[in-house]
Design a protein around this motif. Structure first.
Motif, mmCIF file in Angstrom:
data_model
loop_
_atom_site.group_PDB
_atom_site.id
_atom_site.type_symbol
_atom_site.label_atom_id
_atom_site.label_comp_id
_atom_site.label_asym_id
_atom_site.label_seq_id
_atom_site.Cartn_x
_atom_site.Cartn_y
_atom_site.Cartn_z
ATOM 1 N N VAL A 105 32.499 35.065 24.531
ATOM 2 C CA VAL A 105 32.646 36.168 23.596
ATOM 3 C C VAL A 105 33.739 36.984 24.492
ATOM 4 O O VAL A 105 33.366 37.081 25.715
ATOM 5 N N GLU A 106 34.963 37.222 23.781
ATOM 6 C CA GLU A 106 36.012 37.904 24.921
ATOM 7 C C GLU A 106 35.611 39.430 24.664
ATOM 8 O O GLU A 106 35.400 40.248 23.786
ATOM 9 N N PRO A 107 35.579 40.138 26.180
ATOM 10 C CA PRO A 107 35.366 41.514 26.109
ATOM 11 C C PRO A 107 36.198 42.372 25.573
ATOM 12 O O PRO A 107 37.461 41.755 25.364
ATOM 13 N N THR A 108 35.915 43.481 24.788
ATOM 14 C CA THR A 108 37.000 44.521 24.320
ATOM 15 C C THR A 108 37.433 45.059 25.589
ATOM 16 O O THR A 108 38.538 45.460 25.570
ATOM 17 N N ALA A 109 36.787 45.592 26.285
ATOM 18 C CA ALA A 109 37.209 46.115 27.732
ATOM 19 C C ALA A 109 36.439 45.880 28.570
ATOM 20 O O ALA A 109 35.284 45.257 28.784
ATOM 21 N N GLY A 110 37.027 46.209 30.129
ATOM 22 C CA GLY A 110 36.297 45.853 31.314
ATOM 23 C C GLY A 110 36.757 44.699 31.951
ATOM 24 O O GLY A 110 37.386 43.753 31.421
ATOM 25 N N ARG A 111 36.191 44.436 33.100
ATOM 26 C CA ARG A 111 36.556 43.304 34.068
ATOM 27 C C ARG A 111 35.340 42.650 34.561
ATOM 28 O O ARG A 111 34.448 43.333 34.799
ATOM 29 N N ILE A 112 35.529 41.284 34.907
ATOM 30 C CA ILE A 112 34.481 40.706 35.576
ATOM 31 C C ILE A 112 34.991 39.882 36.950
ATOM 32 O O ILE A 112 36.027 39.377 36.718
ATOM 33 N N ASP A 113 34.652 40.370 37.899
ATOM 34 C CA ASP A 113 35.086 39.782 39.182
ATOM 35 C C ASP A 113 34.007 38.701 40.009
ATOM 36 O O ASP A 113 32.977 38.901 39.751
ATOM 37 N N TRP A 114 34.746 37.488 40.102
ATOM 38 C CA TRP A 114 33.975 36.380 40.814
ATOM 39 C C TRP A 114 34.437 36.179 41.960
ATOM 40 O O TRP A 114 35.596 36.036 42.124
ATOM 41 N N ARG A 115 33.555 35.826 42.918
ATOM 42 C CA ARG A 115 33.846 35.277 44.060
ATOM 43 C C ARG A 115 33.577 33.672 44.138
ATOM 44 O O ARG A 115 32.298 33.409 44.159
ATOM 45 N N PRO A 116 34.481 32.895 44.153
ATOM 46 C CA PRO A 116 34.046 31.294 44.211
ATOM 47 C C PRO A 116 33.324 31.024 45.642
ATOM 48 O O PRO A 116 32.418 30.267 45.470
ATOM 49 N N GLN A 117 33.414 31.619 46.816
ATOM 50 C CA GLN A 117 32.633 31.301 47.761
ATOM 51 C C GLN A 117 32.372 32.881 48.523
ATOM 52 O O GLN A 117 33.209 33.915 48.230
ATOM 53 N N PRO A 118 31.060 32.964 49.105
ATOM 54 C CA PRO A 118 30.876 34.309 49.584
ATOM 55 C C PRO A 118 32.070 34.495 50.627
ATOM 56 O O PRO A 118 32.437 33.711 51.615
ATOM 57 N N ALA A 150 35.195 35.101 49.574
ATOM 58 C CA ALA A 150 36.535 35.053 49.138
ATOM 59 C C ALA A 150 36.879 36.283 48.379
ATOM 60 O O ALA A 150 36.256 36.850 47.993
ATOM 61 N N ALA A 151 38.037 36.270 48.226
ATOM 62 C CA ALA A 151 38.897 37.183 47.395
ATOM 63 C C ALA A 151 38.181 37.112 45.944
ATOM 64 O O ALA A 151 38.089 36.086 45.318
ATOM 65 N N PRO A 152 37.833 38.245 45.476
ATOM 66 C CA PRO A 152 37.327 38.158 43.949
ATOM 67 C C PRO A 152 38.464 37.864 42.886
ATOM 68 O O PRO A 152 39.282 38.170 43.174
ATOM 69 N N ARG A 153 38.254 37.451 41.976
ATOM 70 C CA ARG A 153 38.980 36.909 40.930
ATOM 71 C C ARG A 153 38.683 37.540 39.480
ATOM 72 O O ARG A 153 37.518 37.399 39.134
ATOM 73 N N ASP A 154 39.506 37.786 38.710
ATOM 74 C CA ASP A 154 39.210 38.606 37.601
ATOM 75 C C ASP A 154 39.027 37.720 36.354
ATOM 76 O O ASP A 154 40.125 36.951 35.996
ATOM 77 N N VAL A 155 37.733 37.274 36.058
ATOM 78 C CA VAL A 155 37.448 36.296 34.939
ATOM 79 C C VAL A 155 38.289 36.623 33.644
ATOM 80 O O VAL A 155 38.616 35.787 33.095
ATOM 81 N N THR A 156 38.222 37.967 33.153
ATOM 82 C CA THR A 156 38.733 38.241 31.983
ATOM 83 C C THR A 156 40.177 38.082 31.905
ATOM 84 O O THR A 156 40.840 38.058 30.786
ATOM 85 N N ALA A 157 40.820 37.906 33.019
ATOM 86 C CA ALA A 157 42.298 37.518 32.978
ATOM 87 C C ALA A 157 42.767 36.088 33.394
ATOM 88 O O ALA A 157 43.959 35.853 33.295
ATOM 89 N N MET A 158 41.547 35.315 33.221
ATOM 90 C CA MET A 158 42.033 33.796 33.700
ATOM 91 C C MET A 158 42.794 33.126 32.566
ATOM 92 O O MET A 158 42.259 33.155 31.504
ATOM 93 N N ASP A 159 43.497 32.212 32.998
ATOM 94 C CA ASP A 159 44.089 31.264 31.895
ATOM 95 C C ASP A 159 43.257 30.228 31.729
ATOM 96 O O ASP A 159 42.013 29.996 32.494
ATOM 97 N N ARG A 160 43.516 28.976 30.861
ATOM 98 C CA ARG A 160 42.697 27.983 30.169
ATOM 99 C C ARG A 160 42.194 27.197 31.614
ATOM 100 O O ARG A 160 40.917 26.993 31.626
ATOM 101 N N ARG A 161 43.074 26.876 32.465
ATOM 102 C CA ARG A 161 42.741 26.145 33.528
ATOM 103 C C ARG A 161 41.733 26.862 34.456
ATOM 104 O O ARG A 161 40.693 26.095 35.057
ATOM 105 N N THR A 162 41.959 28.022 35.066
ATOM 106 C CA THR A 162 41.178 28.641 36.111
ATOM 107 C C THR A 162 39.821 28.666 35.355
ATOM 108 O O THR A 162 38.813 28.981 35.970
#
Lengths: 328, 402, 576
Positions: free
Chosen positions: C359-372, C374-386
């Protein structure tokens, strides 16, 4: 409720426009146009018209206009003035020809609908409640047969049987002596005597289909917890069935008007041709064979509109029957 | 689930101190069921097949459908005569029945000789019409694989053997009677099978193609494309079919060749039938799209295309097969109706509908009821067979519902 | 109340130990296509006047059909094959088993002497008739009343079951009622004719825990005030401890143990009862494992996550009909089990789906660290591949073990699909890995060639877990992963997940409505209510000393599986 009605009517408009476009398309479909037909019939009558005259008439009739303009002229004539165009075969405006015929079509269709309901309701309930009983199997088999026999074959068979074994020719809606008579009890009786054959013929497949639907739906509903609740109250079994599951299984029954009605109108069309009833069917086929396209197109348009109105009525009935639809 | 290897390691309920502890519901088998081991490794189609073959009526219907298509494939060989061969001497001749023995009038012994009885002609003096009655004294021996008029099977192989026929080709054999020109109705019904049955098949394939293309467009682009296709379906299904068919078919120019008419009629019939197909498939597609296992596939990293082809379509095909089977009879009836009304196929093409044209006049039917009976029976038989078959397929289509 | 709705207490002159309903050797068979299922075998019990007997069992134990057999309303494939049912009333004993199923005698008893309420309050009432009409019908069936009197009685009944504005509510339809109100209406209907016996078949299973507590309170109160006898069917031992006087434990159609409630909980005699109790109690205790540190950088952190449902209005303005999730912040640290708890409509499932971007969020962001680290990546802004790489690291375990496995694929194909699509594996490599995974989740390798229909619910859930583990994930989102399972299986699956966590170093986001499950499984808990987070804290804190009133109400409404320590009746109530 009022808002719901307004919404339904509003949603009908695009479909209505679609139907009118298809009807117009059918009118335009045969090679040549309105004028070629007129010219052909005039040539048959030995009249000759010179080129300038033809060009002048094309201009008057707007036949050189783009399609969309022609469509607009046609549809606005119908909507604003009730002018459906001109039937060259009958030499009269279409609007003078169609209404009696459409009325008869509607009459037979509605009679068939009532027949369909009256027969399929009790049988459907019986079949669902006594599933896999002997009677259910008989009805199921008859239902399959009813679905499998095309209307016109059934009509022909009935005609043949009554002709060969009862020596009586069926067809039409009235005996000759009543055809032009004023309405009287005797005339109504005569009508009923004739009406039952087309009604049975047209209604058979719809009845069979509805029995199947009702049986399936009611079987589902019978296993719902609210049926157990009703039984646990101590209601007599017939009340349990009629007041609870049947009440809900009626929904598809009512919404069936939406698809049964076009079937019935279809059926009346072809049956009427076989039985020679004074409905739209025979006149439509004659118009099509003669390429009297405004007449034919008008029939198709009106039949489509009739179906839409049927669907609207079924939606409204459904809303009246089921509060879940009414309130949301 | 009694298989010990399947049970997750320690079952806390099987404890030694209560010897009588039960591990499964109590069951008395009524008849030998399927070995659970077999069912455990049975795929979708195996389960569907098992369910389908359990339905005897549907299987019988399937056999009839196959027989009808076999007839359609070998009409030239099966028909005793050419469908256009007129016998001016035998117009409206009644059906002859097959008998297998002849009795010698003098000795009274019976002798094996398959035969039909010949005709005698009577002239009704009032109407000056000729009528034919069966003459029990004339014996016309018949046999299998006899030589008849020559034909080309599938337009390729020159042959003259026919499945059944009179040993003497000049003698009449009309097992189902003849029509106004004295043409053999049996041969015509057999030839009609080819046209009528193939229209159903080609029509359904055409409508499936139309439905799939529009459905794919609708699903791929979504938005207003989807909306307008849905509207189109709505509009088409709002117009009563027969008037619409009539309207479209009536525009076919009279000058067109029979083959062209055949294809355009198929097209017209399928133009209107695809809507119900498309609607059903679309509904199923969308309900599958919401299933958990489809979401799971998406989360597993499957592309949209893989989800559709690997997960959704395999679940859909059996349903599509059932829907398609149920759509064929409507096409057959449509062709029959149009041809019957004289705006579908026209002679010299032979279809069941064209044959029924001869039965339009009630007086003709009264003199030659076989003209109505046999083509009608074929229509009803084929429609029934397809309906039962389709119903069986539909019931078997989802072996996973409880 | 001006209305005298009950006849004088003369009908309940029986003393406490009198038996109202007695069942002896009841047996019921289901005639199925290939076999007969002996669903109930030689079941005997007595209902004592004014007492409550609980019939406990897991799914398929035959408890519900037993209850229905008392009213002679079992469905066609089932058949009573033996036994007696005796109802003792003012006119002496009546043999219910000898009455004809549709006869007048039994109909007088249904609703008149024995009332019935069910699990599904939505489907147990007709959706197309008003609540009032359905109750009026019951009233008039057994009591001689005019329409007006019956209507007045209905309103009074609705008032007794604590429905506000009973006059208006009587004219409403079921879909205009909430779940709890529907169950109240159902109770009103069952009590319409003042029955001696009330059969409650899982009356609160479909309800939230706070609503459950209210409904059970109500039933209990009405039972006492009317001196009713009750037979309660349930799978929840906690509820049994709170409500029942006597218990009968059913398994595979037999009663395996029967007796006073205290004896069952404190001195169970059979292995099955002990095991059942054990599974229940284990969840009650909590696991007492050291919580992982919550300092440093979280693996996953959501900020201001919001989801609104409902279309844009035609004027183009966006006014959400429902805000399912409203400005939620959560963090998940490595090795942690984060519980998200809430009642239905709290937005917990939507939150879980947003974490995976189903479900796509209406607002907000989700940050994810691939490894402890590592720099966080915003999940809500990811394209299909990432997003695909993200979904390999963060996996979902579904609630319904039946719907989440494609029935047309073998177990190998189900588990192997992610290996093939995302792992790029082929042939023998997939075979090997699937075998490993199956053993990891406690299934045999030979399960590979089988189709999901060959497995039970618990086994299927294991297959689903194996699929989630296929790509060596970092985080598993478990959405009600155990709520469709029986309590004994539930404990097994939870232990499996804990074991896997230890071995594979996973972190869990565990979404559940069942507080005991969350307490057993989670380190920290987020409590959600109406789309918002009410309280966050350690599992121990939330479950024992919650700070917020809502959490207090929620926790104290959970029935305690100990008849000596009834929690529900002393619960904290949230002022409405």
């Amino acid at each position: 409720m009022l808002g719901y009605i307004v919404k339904r009517v509003f949603l009908m408009i695009p479909t209505m426009i679609g139907i009118s476009i298809i009807s117009f398309f059918i009118i335009q479909l045969p090679p040549g146009d309105y004028l070629t037909s007129v010219l052909a019939s005039m040539a048959d009558g030995g009249q000759n018209i010179d080129e300038a005259e033809i060009a002048r008439m094309r201009r008057i009739y707007g036949l050189d206009d783009p399609m969309i303009v022609q469509y607009w002229k046609w549809i606005s004539g119908i909507v604003l003035r009730g002018d459906f165009g001109y039937s060259f075969e009958w030499g009269r405006p279409v609007s003078e020809l169609i209404w009696d015929r459409m009325g008869a079509t509607l009459g037979v269709s509605v009679a068939a609908l009532i027949f369909v309901w009256a027969v399929s309701l009790p049988i459907g309930i019986y079949s669902a409640v006594r599933r896999h009983s002997f009677g259910d199997h008989i009805f199921t088999f008859l239902g399959f047969l009813g679905l499998a026999i095309p209307n016109f074959i059934l009509a022909l068979t009935l005609m043949y049987v009554s002709f060969a074994y009862f020596g009586q020719s069926v067809g039409g809606l009235f005996s000759p002596e009543y055809a032009q008579a004023d309405w009287s009890l005797a005339r109504v009786w005569d009508l009923l005597k004739h009406l039952w054959i087309p009604v049975v013929v047209v209604g058979t497949s719809g009845t069979a289909a509805l029995i199947r639907i009702l049986r399936a739906n009611l079987t589902d509903e019978l296993s719902k917890p609210y049926v157990v609740t009703a039984r646990a109250k101590g209601l007599p079994e017939y009340q349990v069935i009629l007041k609870y599951p049947v009440r809900i299984a009626l929904n598809p029954f009512v919404s069936a008007i939406g698809w049964v009605l076009p079937q019935l109108i279809s059926g009346v069309t072809i049956t009427a041709i076989v039985l020679n009833l004074p409905t739209a069917g025979p006149m439509l086929i004659r118009a099509l064979v003669a390429q009297d396209m405004y007449l034919a197109g008008s029939f198709i348009l009106l039949m489509g509109v009739l179906t839409l109105i049927g669907m609207l009525v079924s939606d409204l009935l459904l809303a009246a029957l089921d509060p879940r639809i009414r309130f949301t | 689930m009694t298989d010990a290897t399947q049970r997750p390691a320690p079952d806390p309920f099987i404890l030694p101190e209560d010897g009588h502890e039960e591990t499964a519901p109590a069951i008395s088998p009524l008849r030998p069921g399927e070995d659970p081991e077999n069912i455990a490794v049975a795929g979708q189609w195996q389960l569907i097949r098992k369910r389908f073959f359990g339905n005897k009526v549907a299987v019988a219907a399937g056999v009839i459908v196959i027989l009808l298509y076999l007839i359609a494939a070998f009409v030239e060989f099966l028909a005793p005569a050419s469908p256009t061969a007129a016998q001016p001497r035998f117009t409206y001749a009644p059906p002859q029945s097959v008998a297998f023995f002849v009795e010698d009038p003098e000795t009274g012994t019976r002798r094996w000789l398959p035969h039909v009885k010949g005709y005698t002609m009577e002239v009704d003096l009032e109407s000056l019409r000729r009528t034919f009655t069966i003459d029990d004294d004339q014996v016309i021996p018949i046999g299998f694989f006899v030589e008849g008029s020559s034909y080309r099977l599938w337009g390729l192989f020159e042959m003259n053997r026919r499945l059944i026929g009179p040993l003497d080709p000049s003698k009449p054999m009309n097992l189902l009677g003849t029509d106004s020109l004295g043409r053999d109705l049996l041969s015509r019904v057999i030839y009609g099978t080819r046209v009528s049955m193939s229209i159903g098949l080609i029509g359904v394939v055409t409508s499936l193609v139309i439905g799939t293309i529009l459905g794919a467009l609708s699903g791929y682009y979504g938005g207003w494309v989807d909306l307008s296709i849905q509207r189109l379906i709505e509009v088409i299904s709002a117009i009563p079919t027969i008037p619409l068919w009539l309207g479209l078919a009536a525009a076919i120019p009279i000058t067109w060749s029979p083959l062209r008419v055949y294809f355009i009629i198929t097209l017209i019939v399928s133009l209107l039938a695809w809507t119900s197909l498309a609607r059903e498939v679309r509904g199923r597609f969308f309900s599958l799209k919401g299933e958990d296992f489809v979401t799971a596939a998406l989360l597993d990293g499957s592309s949209q295309r893989r989800v559709i082809f690997r997960h959704i379509l395999p679940s859909l095909t059996s349903h599509i097969l059932a829907v398609v089977t149920l759509a064929i009879p409507t096409m057959i009836v449509a062709e029959t109706a149009l041809s019957f009304l004289g705006i579908g196929l026209k002679p010299p093409v032979v279809s069941w509908g064209v044959l029924l044209q001869d039965a339009q006049n009630i007086r003709t039917v009264a003199t030659a009821p076989w003209l109505l009976v046999w083509p009608s029976l074929m229509v009803v038989l084929s429609v029934l067979a397809f309906n039962f078959l389709g119903d069986g397929l539909r019931d078997a289509a989802d072996p996973y519902e409880n | 109340m001006q209305h005298q709705s009950h006849p004088p207490a003369s009908t309940t002159t029986t003393t406490d130990t009198d038996t109202v309903l007695s069942v002896r050797n009841l047996s019921i068979d289901y005639h199925l296509r290939t076999h007969i299922l002996h669903a109930v075998r030689d079941v005997s019990f007595d209902l004592k006047a004014g007492h409550t007997l609980a019939l406990v069992g897991e799914s398929g134990s035959g408890k519900s059909v037993t209850a229905r057999a008392l009213l002679r309303i079992i469905d066609t494939p089932a058949r009573v094959t033996g036994g007696t049912i005796t109802l003792t009333g003012p006119d002496g004993p009546q043999r219910l088993d000898q009455m004809t199923e549709t006869g007048k005698e039994i109909r007088a008893i249904r609703g008149g002497r024995i009332g019935l309420i069910f699990q599904e309050p939505m489907s147990s009432l007709s959706p197309v008739r008003t609540i009032g009409a359905q109750i009026v019908e019951s009233v008039r069936l057994h009591r001689k009343m005019t329409k007006q009197e019956a209507k007045a009685e209905t309103v009074s009944l609705l008032r007794q079951v604590e429905i506000d504005n009973p006059e208006q509510m009587a004219d409403r339809y079921t879909f205009e009622f909430s779940g709890g109100m529907r169950q109240r209406a159902m109770i009103a209907m069952a009590l319409a004719c003042n029955p001696d016996v009330l059969i409650a078949d899982e009356p609160t299973t479909a309800l939230d825990v706070t609503t459950q507590a209210e409904i059970m309170d109500l039933i209990k109160r009405l039972q006492v005030s009317r001196g009713m006898t009750m037979l309660m069917i349930t799978h929840d031992l906690g509820l049994v401890a709170e409500i029942a006087d006597d218990v009968a434990v059913m398994r595979f159609g037999r009663i395996v143990e029967q007796g006073p409630v205290d004896a069952l909980f404190h001195a169970p005699r059979t292995a099955y009862a002990r095991a059942l109790l054990g599974s229940t109690l284990r969840l009650e205790a909590g696991q007492n494992r050291p919580a992982p540190p919550t300092q440093g950088e979280p693996l996953l952190s959501a900020r201001g996550l919001t989801k609104g449902f409902g279309a844009k209005s035609w004027t183009g303005k966006t006014t959400w009909a429902i805000t399912a999730v409203d400005n939620v912040n959560i963090d998940l640290w490595p090795g942690e089990n984060l519980g998200i708890v809430g009642e239905s409509g709290s937005g917990k499932t939507t939150l879980g789906k947003m974490l995976l971007r189903i479900v796509e969020p209406t607002a907000g962001r989700i940050d994810w660290r691939p490894q402890p680290g590592a720099a966080p990546r915003d999940v809500t802004a990811m394209d299909r591949r990432t997003l695909r790489t993200y979904r390999q690291a963060v996996r979902l375990v579904f609630q319904d073990p039946f719907a989440s496995l494609n029935p047309r694929m073998t177990v190998k194909q189900v588990i192997g699909d992610p290996l093939y699509v995302a792992g790029g594996m082929n042939g023998a490599a997939i075979d090997r890995r699937v075998g490993e995974l199956l053993e990891l989740v406690g299934l045999d390798r030979s399960a590979m060639e089988r189709y999901p229909h060959a497995f039970s619910g618990g086994q299927r859930q294991r297959i689903g877990i194996a699929r989630a583990l296929a790509l060596n994930p970092q985080i598993i989102v478990a959405d009600e992963a155990t709520s469709a399972l029986d309590v004994s299986i539930r404990a097994q699956i939870l232990d499996l997940l804990l074991d896997l966590q230890k071995r594979l170093g996973l972190s869990f986001v565990f979404i559940a409505h069942d507080i005991s499950v969350v307490r057993y499984f989670c380190d920290r808990v987020v409590v959600m209510h109406k789309g918002r987070i009410v309280e966050t804290g350690t599992a121990e804190h939330i479950c024992t000393t919650p700070s917020e009133p809502y959490t207090q109400a929620l926790i104290s409404a959970v029935p305690s599986p100990d008849p000596r320590n009834k929690r529900m009746s002393q619960r904290t109530r949230l002022s409405r």
